[in-house]
Scaffold this motif. Structure first.
Motif, PDB file in Angstrom:
ATOM      1  N   ALA A  27       0.831  -1.209   0.000  1.00  0.00           N
ATOM      2  CA  ALA A  27       0.000   0.000   0.000  1.00  0.00           C
ATOM      3  C   ALA A  27       0.865   1.257   0.000  1.00  0.00           C
ATOM      4  O   ALA A  27       0.592   2.212  -0.731  1.00  0.00           O
ATOM      5  CB  ALA A  27      -0.934  -0.007   1.207  1.00  0.00           C
ATOM      6  N   TRP A  28       1.926   1.257   0.800  1.00  0.00           N
ATOM      7  CA  TRP A  28       2.829   2.407   0.832  1.00  0.00           C
ATOM      8  C   TRP A  28       3.575   2.560  -0.496  1.00  0.00           C
ATOM      9  O   TRP A  28       3.824   3.678  -0.941  1.00  0.00           O
ATOM     10  CB  TRP A  28       3.799   2.301   2.006  1.00  0.00           C
ATOM     11  CG  TRP A  28       3.243   2.929   3.248  1.00  0.00           C
ATOM     12  CD1 TRP A  28       2.371   2.372   4.136  1.00  0.00           C
ATOM     13  CD2 TRP A  28       3.496   4.250   3.718  1.00  0.00           C
ATOM     14  NE1 TRP A  28       2.083   3.262   5.138  1.00  0.00           N
ATOM     15  CE2 TRP A  28       2.763   4.422   4.911  1.00  0.00           C
ATOM     16  CE3 TRP A  28       4.287   5.293   3.265  1.00  0.00           C
ATOM     17  CZ2 TRP A  28       2.780   5.604   5.646  1.00  0.00           C
ATOM     18  CZ3 TRP A  28       4.327   6.471   4.011  1.00  0.00           C
ATOM     19  CH2 TRP A  28       3.575   6.622   5.172  1.00  0.00           C
ATOM     20  N   ARG A  30       2.384   1.827  -3.450  1.00  0.00           N
ATOM     21  CA  ARG A  30       1.419   2.455  -4.365  1.00  0.00           C
ATOM     22  C   ARG A  30       1.233   3.933  -4.039  1.00  0.00           C
ATOM     23  O   ARG A  30       1.194   4.776  -4.938  1.00  0.00           O
ATOM     24  CB  ARG A  30       0.070   1.731  -4.301  1.00  0.00           C
ATOM     25  CG  ARG A  30       0.057   0.378  -4.976  1.00  0.00           C
ATOM     26  CD  ARG A  30      -1.355  -0.189  -5.084  1.00  0.00           C
ATOM     27  NE  ARG A  30      -2.025  -0.315  -3.796  1.00  0.00           N
ATOM     28  CZ  ARG A  30      -1.902  -1.360  -2.984  1.00  0.00           C
ATOM     29  NH1 ARG A  30      -1.129  -2.373  -3.334  1.00  0.00           N
ATOM     30  NH2 ARG A  30      -2.549  -1.397  -1.834  1.00  0.00           N
ATOM     31  N   MET A  31       1.130   4.240  -2.744  1.00  0.00           N
ATOM     32  CA  MET A  31       0.937   5.619  -2.323  1.00  0.00           C
ATOM     33  C   MET A  31       2.117   6.496  -2.729  1.00  0.00           C
ATOM     34  O   MET A  31       1.945   7.573  -3.291  1.00  0.00           O
ATOM     35  CB  MET A  31       0.733   5.669  -0.804  1.00  0.00           C
ATOM     36  CG  MET A  31       0.459   7.059  -0.259  1.00  0.00           C
ATOM     37  SD  MET A  31       1.888   8.094   0.165  1.00  0.00           S
ATOM     38  CE  MET A  31       2.635   7.174   1.458  1.00  0.00           C
ATOM     39  N   ALA A  34       2.187   7.036  -6.517  1.00  0.00           N
ATOM     40  CA  ALA A  34       1.183   8.023  -6.935  1.00  0.00           C
ATOM     41  C   ALA A  34       1.617   9.434  -6.559  1.00  0.00           C
ATOM     42  O   ALA A  34       1.492  10.373  -7.362  1.00  0.00           O
ATOM     43  CB  ALA A  34      -0.172   7.703  -6.297  1.00  0.00           C
ATOM     44  N   GLN A  68      -7.323   9.416  -3.364  1.00  0.00           N
ATOM     45  CA  GLN A  68      -7.670   8.267  -2.532  1.00  0.00           C
ATOM     46  C   GLN A  68      -6.494   7.364  -2.198  1.00  0.00           C
ATOM     47  O   GLN A  68      -6.554   6.621  -1.234  1.00  0.00           O
ATOM     48  CB  GLN A  68      -8.720   7.421  -3.244  1.00  0.00           C
ATOM     49  CG  GLN A  68      -9.916   8.193  -3.698  1.00  0.00           C
ATOM     50  CD  GLN A  68     -10.706   7.419  -4.734  1.00  0.00           C
ATOM     51  OE1 GLN A  68     -10.192   6.512  -5.370  1.00  0.00           O
ATOM     52  NE2 GLN A  68     -11.957   7.792  -4.909  1.00  0.00           N
ATOM     53  N   GLU A  69      -5.470   7.394  -2.968  1.00  0.00           N
ATOM     54  CA  GLU A  69      -4.349   6.468  -2.798  1.00  0.00           C
ATOM     55  C   GLU A  69      -3.619   6.663  -1.470  1.00  0.00           C
ATOM     56  O   GLU A  69      -2.949   5.764  -0.991  1.00  0.00           O
ATOM     57  CB  GLU A  69      -3.372   6.655  -3.964  1.00  0.00           C
ATOM     58  CG  GLU A  69      -2.447   5.522  -4.222  1.00  0.00           C
ATOM     59  CD  GLU A  69      -3.152   4.242  -4.672  1.00  0.00           C
ATOM     60  OE1 GLU A  69      -2.855   3.198  -4.067  1.00  0.00           O
ATOM     61  OE2 GLU A  69      -3.958   4.287  -5.597  1.00  0.00           O
TER      62      GLU A  69
END
Length: 178
Positions: A27-28, A30-31, A34, A68-69
């Motif tokens: 998740a991090w 991807r964040m 982005a 949202q990311e």
């Protein structure tokens, strides 16, 4: 670049430690990807260069832009970077984070540039050989370059293996020229 890397490294390590503790490495990743992409936008470049806007406002605009990311932890990280005027380092932070994640997960991405496309068996054999040599799980990215004439060039992290016919011919030419 060395200065940016020196400044970005502690932020990347902090993000990595937070993500690892919460078991949110993917998740991090991807964040951060982005957010790093968002920094490259011309509007964001103008925003980051504006001395008139308060740091908190820059952070809020950036958080809304990336969207949202982020999540709560990501938004807090963006606020911290904005407070220290480090949002421009997000691409480097994301890169260092990716390396820390790869090291922790014992993975590496290797790029294979060959003169002709590799078959499935060749890819599998090459991945096995690299896994054995590097002691890591290997993800292969394959490209073709007919200028190599034959053979391949493999890049995995700092390792470069040049087994192309083109480079062998160049080395032979240099040896003959002596």
């Amino acid at each position: 670049m060395a200065e940016a890397l020196t400044i970005a490294r502690p932020y990347a390590k902090a993000a990595f430690e937070t993500a690892q503790a919460k078991q949110q490495l993917a998740a991090w990743s991807r964040m951060l990807a982005a957010a790093a992409a968002g920094v490259g936008e011309p509007v964001v470049q103008t925003l980051l260069g504006s001395p008139k806007l308060p740091k908190q406002q820059i952070a809020q605009i950036f958080i809304e832009l990336v969207g949202q990311e982020l999540g709560d932890s990501g938004a807090n990280f963006i606020r911290l970077l904005a407070e220290n005027r480090r949002l421009g380092l997000l691409p480097v932070i994301a890169q260092v984070f990716a390396q820390l994640r790869a090291d922790a997960e014992r993975t590496i991405e290797a790029t294979v540039i060959s003169a002709s496309p590799l078959g499935d068996e060749e890819r599998a054999a090459l991945a096995r050989a690299l896994k054995k040599r590097l002691n890591r799980e290997v993800t292969l990215q394959c490209e073709t370059d007919p200028r190599l004439i034959g053979g391949a060039v493999i890049r995995a992290g700092d390792l470069v293996i040049d087994g192309s016919v083109r480079s062998k011919l160049e080395r032979l030419g240099l040896a003959l020229a002596r």
